[in-house]
Structures are given as structure tokens and as C-alpha cells.
Design a protein around this motif. Structure first.
Motif, PDB file in Angstrom:
ATOM      1  N   UNK A 123       0.824  -1.207   0.000  1.00  0.00           N
ATOM      2  CA  UNK A 123       0.000   0.000   0.000  1.00  0.00           C
ATOM      3  C   UNK A 123       0.863   1.264   0.000  1.00  0.00           C
ATOM      4  N   UNK A 124       0.267   2.329  -0.462  1.00  0.00           N
ATOM      5  CA  UNK A 124       0.872   3.658  -0.380  1.00  0.00           C
ATOM      6  C   UNK A 124       0.371   4.331   0.894  1.00  0.00           C
ATOM      7  N   UNK A 125       1.315   4.791   1.713  1.00  0.00           N
ATOM      8  CA  UNK A 125       0.973   5.528   2.930  1.00  0.00           C
ATOM      9  C   UNK A 125       1.734   6.849   2.908  1.00  0.00           C
ATOM     10  N   UNK A 126       0.996   7.930   2.991  1.00  0.00           N
ATOM     11  CA  UNK A 126       1.589   9.266   2.974  1.00  0.00           C
ATOM     12  C   UNK A 126       1.104  10.019   4.200  1.00  0.00           C
ATOM     13  N   UNK A 127       2.019  10.728   4.865  1.00  0.00           N
ATOM     14  CA  UNK A 127       1.663  11.557   6.015  1.00  0.00           C
ATOM     15  C   UNK A 127       1.801  13.029   5.643  1.00  0.00           C
ATOM     16  N   UNK A 128       0.800  13.826   5.993  1.00  0.00           N
ATOM     17  CA  UNK A 128       0.666  15.183   5.476  1.00  0.00           C
ATOM     18  C   UNK A 128       1.538  16.240   6.123  1.00  0.00           C
ATOM     19  N   UNK A 129       2.843  16.087   5.979  1.00  0.00           N
ATOM     20  CA  UNK A 129       3.766  17.141   6.392  1.00  0.00           C
ATOM     21  C   UNK A 129       3.996  18.064   5.194  1.00  0.00           C
ATOM     22  N   UNK A 130       3.054  18.969   4.997  1.00  0.00           N
ATOM     23  CA  UNK A 130       3.054  19.777   3.777  1.00  0.00           C
ATOM     24  C   UNK A 130       4.190  20.788   3.710  1.00  0.00           C
ATOM     25  N   UNK A 131       4.867  21.058   4.838  1.00  0.00           N
ATOM     26  CA  UNK A 131       5.972  22.013   4.790  1.00  0.00           C
ATOM     27  C   UNK A 131       7.084  21.538   3.852  1.00  0.00           C
ATOM     28  N   UNK A 132       7.180  20.259   3.609  1.00  0.00           N
ATOM     29  CA  UNK A 132       8.192  19.763   2.672  1.00  0.00           C
ATOM     30  C   UNK A 132       7.898  20.206   1.239  1.00  0.00           C
ATOM     31  N   UNK A 133       6.710  20.741   1.012  1.00  0.00           N
ATOM     32  CA  UNK A 133       6.336  21.186  -0.336  1.00  0.00           C
ATOM     33  C   UNK A 133       6.384  22.709  -0.462  1.00  0.00           C
ATOM     34  N   UNK A 134       6.929  23.367   0.555  1.00  0.00           N
ATOM     35  CA  UNK A 134       7.157  24.805   0.456  1.00  0.00           C
ATOM     36  C   UNK A 134       8.442  25.022  -0.342  1.00  0.00           C
ATOM     37  N   UNK A 135       8.435  25.874  -1.363  1.00  0.00           N
ATOM     38  CA  UNK A 135       9.633  26.030  -2.204  1.00  0.00           C
ATOM     39  C   UNK A 135      10.860  26.494  -1.429  1.00  0.00           C
ATOM     40  N   UNK A 136      10.680  27.267  -0.361  1.00  0.00           N
ATOM     41  CA  UNK A 136      11.825  27.702   0.433  1.00  0.00           C
ATOM     42  C   UNK A 136      12.454  26.521   1.170  1.00  0.00           C
ATOM     43  N   UNK A 137      11.633  25.681   1.776  1.00  0.00           N
ATOM     44  CA  UNK A 137      12.140  24.502   2.477  1.00  0.00           C
ATOM     45  C   UNK A 137      12.815  23.557   1.487  1.00  0.00           C
ATOM     46  N   UNK A 138      12.237  23.403   0.305  1.00  0.00           N
ATOM     47  CA  UNK A 138      12.847  22.546  -0.711  1.00  0.00           C
ATOM     48  C   UNK A 138      14.213  23.075  -1.136  1.00  0.00           C
ATOM     49  N   UNK A 139      14.327  24.398  -1.273  1.00  0.00           N
ATOM     50  CA  UNK A 139      15.617  25.001  -1.622  1.00  0.00           C
ATOM     51  C   UNK A 139      16.632  24.785  -0.508  1.00  0.00           C
ATOM     52  N   UNK A 140      16.197  24.955   0.731  1.00  0.00           N
ATOM     53  CA  UNK A 140      17.089  24.757   1.877  1.00  0.00           C
ATOM     54  C   UNK A 140      17.566  23.308   1.925  1.00  0.00           C
ATOM     55  N   UNK A 141      16.653  22.373   1.692  1.00  0.00           N
ATOM     56  CA  UNK A 141      17.037  20.963   1.715  1.00  0.00           C
ATOM     57  C   UNK A 141      18.069  20.661   0.637  1.00  0.00           C
ATOM     58  N   UNK A 142      17.913  21.259  -0.527  1.00  0.00           N
ATOM     59  CA  UNK A 142      18.880  21.059  -1.613  1.00  0.00           C
ATOM     60  C   UNK A 142      20.249  21.617  -1.230  1.00  0.00           C
ATOM     61  N   UNK A 143      20.274  22.770  -0.579  1.00  0.00           N
ATOM     62  CA  UNK A 143      21.541  23.376  -0.151  1.00  0.00           C
ATOM     63  C   UNK A 143      22.238  22.524   0.902  1.00  0.00           C
ATOM     64  N   UNK A 144      21.464  22.026   1.868  1.00  0.00           N
ATOM     65  CA  UNK A 144      22.053  21.210   2.933  1.00  0.00           C
ATOM     66  C   UNK A 144      22.567  19.889   2.379  1.00  0.00           C
TER      67      UNK A 144
END
Length: 346
Positions: A123-144
Motif C-alpha cells: 500500500x501507499x501511505x503518505x503523512x501530510x507534512x506539507x511544509x516539505x512542499x514549500x519552495x523555500x524549504x525545498x531550496x534549503x534541503x537542496x543546499x544542505x
């Protein structure tokens, strides 16, 4: 697609609207307890003239077993946190993919059983931590993750909101966030910072937390928490700390982070829609504005991602193991706050 909504409060109705937009051929079912018929607007005000069940042609069932008997393709779990796991296990047993609002639970009890069912039925199980889809957080994750910030020296992640203003249509003391038996408290309710700290840095070695009911109103849960996550750099085995500051009785809302590395730093403030990136070598700061970005886009993006995973059967960005690891961090902080001792995780 048969979509079962378990819970249709503010969060559930927001997801309902987006699933309705994204899925052309759908039938909605719902299991509800309070069964308020009015629609809750995106700003959480109430539209008494609109019947949510009629608008989305929702078939409402009287109990969860009856609802699951329709064999939903997807079950969206948005009931109080303390009921997440029981609902998820029952839904998974029928072969339904799961979209579970964060956090996945208030306890680790039952997670292994859910994991076994999910693995057996693929099964597919997804938990709704939507902050991971904020473009700023995504950019920060790429930098780290790319190492462009160098060795991490320290990080600060913070989130503050005002619980009494969350749901104008009901008393905040009745909200799950304010009730111990429903899995409330700022550590569980505002666990996004734990999740994206985990996304950025992994599972810490140990956690220390202080806080409690420090706001002006008496609550049976903690409304304020200061948390220290202790990490060790992989290459040097040098310790660095990530500080989380969480409050749900803060009258002026704020959210953001600051990360300092040996090669650069980042500062993000959600209220400014601004990300500042300092490069140590060039001695220059670049600024990225997200003025056109609206908060609802995070929710749309996470549902796009979830539906893609349902279709392709690929593991989602926040899978069951990720949600479990984030929960372990939260529960370690709760334990530390209670015992006044650091809690080891590794």
C-alpha cells in the motif's frame, strides 16, 4: 476513485476541496462524528448557507466498519491524532491506500502492525507534512544535502501560532490540539519542524526539551516547547545542535528557520515570503522572494504527489518509516520534557 474521508473538520474539508479538484472521476464517502453540515471556508470562517455533504455529494456512513465496507481506493485520515492509527490499521486491512494527516499518531503502539499490513498489501501511505512542499524549504534541503553550506554549525527552526484563533466556529479548548486524550499539545500538533529537521539532518543522537503550559490560559497540554536536537557531522564526528522553538499561544504568528554552515548560511521567514542565502566564498547574499506563492499550494502539491504515488506505486516523499522517525523524535521530546533528562535516540 472511491475516496473515504474520516473526519471533515477544517483540515478534512480543505483536503476534500483539493481532492475534488484533482480527481475527475471520484465518489466521496465519509465517516463523521460531529457531522457539522456547514462548509468551512479556506480561512476557517463558516459558510452556513452551504451544506458540505450536498455540495460534494458525499455518502455518509454511520460507523467506520460500514464506511470501509465500500472498499475505498483511498482513505483520508483527518480525525483527532489519537484515532489516526486505529483508523489507518482498519483501512489498510481492506487494501486502501492512506493519506494520514500529521502526525501519524500520538504513540508508537500499533505502528509495527500497520507496517506489516502495508508491506503485505503493498500500500501507499503518505503523512501530510506539507511544509516539505514549500519552495523555500525545498531550496534549503537542496543546499544542505549538496553540502553547499559546508559543515553545519547550528540551526534554529521555529513556529508560533495562536490556538484560540485557529477555529472561529468552536471553542479552542474543545480542539484536539488542546486535549491530552486526543493527542494534543504543541509538540505533536506543530510537529512540522521535527519532520523537516529530520528531512534536513536525519535522526538526532539525543534530544532535550523544556516547556509546558506557559501561556496565559490553563491547558492540559504543553503550549510551548524549546527543544535541542543533537547531531554529529558524518565526516568529522563533530557535534552540532538544532534548536526548535514551538508555541501555540503566540499572538503574532511566525514561522521560519536559520541555518549556519562553514561555507554559508540561510535565513527564511514565512511571513516575509523571503529566503536569504549567504555565500562565504563570494561574500554575497542572494535573496529569493516567494511573493506569488500561496500557502494552499503546499497542500495542492502534496496531494498531487500522493495521487502520483497511488498511480505509479512509487514510495512517497514522506513514507511510513519517515513518519515513524519524526514521531519518535516528538515522543523523545515529550519524554525529555517530563523527566527533565536528555533522551537518546541512537
Amino acid at each position: 476513485m472511491k475516496i473515504l474521508m474520516v473526519g471533515l473538520g477544517g483540515s478534512g474539508q480543505r483536503l476534500l476541496r483539493i481532492f475534488s479538484e484533482k480527481v475527475p472521476d471520484k465518489q466521496f464517502y465519509a465517516y463523521r462524528v460531529k457531522r457539522r453540515l456547514f462548509a468551512i471556508n479556506p480561512n476557517f470562517s463558516v459558510n452556513q448557507s452551504e451544506n458540505i455533504e450536498q455540495k460534494y455529494r458525499i455518502t455518509v456512513l454511520n460507523d467506520l466498519d460500514q464506511a470501509l465496507a465500500v472498499c475505498p481506493d483511498v482513505t483520508v485520515v483527518t480525525n483527532p491524532t489519537s484515532h489516526h492509527l486505529e483508523t489507518a490499521i482498519k483501512a489498510a486491512s481492506t487494501g486502501s491506500d492512506l493519506f494520514i494527516e500529521k502526525p501519524i499518531s500520538h504513540t508508537l503502539d500499533g505502528l509495527e502492525k500497520l507496517a506489516q499490513i502495508v508491506k503485505k498489501k503493498q500500500l501507499i501511505v503518505f503523512t501530510g507534512y506539507q511544509m516539505r512542499f514549500h519552495p523555500a524549504i525545498q531550496k534549503i534541503q537542496a543546499l544542505v544535502s549538496s553540502g553547499k553550506l559546508g559543515q553545519i554549525m547550528f540551526a534554529k527552526l521555529y513556529a508560533g501560532s495562536f490556538l484560540p484563533a485557529w477555529h472561529p466556529y468552536e471553542s479552542y479548548k474543545d480542539l484536539y490540539a488542546a486535549r491530552q486524550n486526543l493527542g494534543g499539545g504543541v509538540l505533536l500538533t506543530e510537529s512540522h519542524e521535527f519532520d523537516y529537521a529530520y528531512w534536513l539532518f536525519g535522526v538526532p543522537k539525543r534530544i532535550y526539551a523544556t516547556g509546558g503550559n506557559l501561556g496565559p490560559e490553563p491547558l492540559e497540554v504543553e503550549d510551548t516547547a524549546s527543544v535541542v536536537l543533537e547531531y554529529y557531522a558524518k565526516t568529522t564526528d563533530r557535534a552540532f545542535h538544532v534548536h526548535l522553538e514551538l508555541c501555540m499561544m503566540q499572538t503574532v504568528p511566525s514561522r521560519g528557520c536559520e541555518i549556519q554552515g562553514t561555507k554559508g548560511s540561510v535565513i527564511w521567514r514565512q511571513e516575509d515570503n523571503c529566503l536569504k542565502i549567504w555565500d562565504q566564498e563570494s561574500k554575497q547574499t542572494s535573496v529569493q522572494q516567494f511573493d506569488a506563492f500561496e500557502r494552499i499550494e503546499m497542500y495542492r502539491s502534496e496531494i498531487d504527489h500522493f495521487l502520483s504515488c497511488v498511480k505509479t506505486r512509487k514510495s512517497p516523499l514522506i513514507n511510513l518509516q519517515d513518519a515513524t522517525n519524526s514521531l519518535k523524535m516528538v515522543l523523545a521530546a515529550k519524554n525529555s520534557m517530563k523527566t527533565h533528562q536528555a533522551v537518546m535516540l541512537k
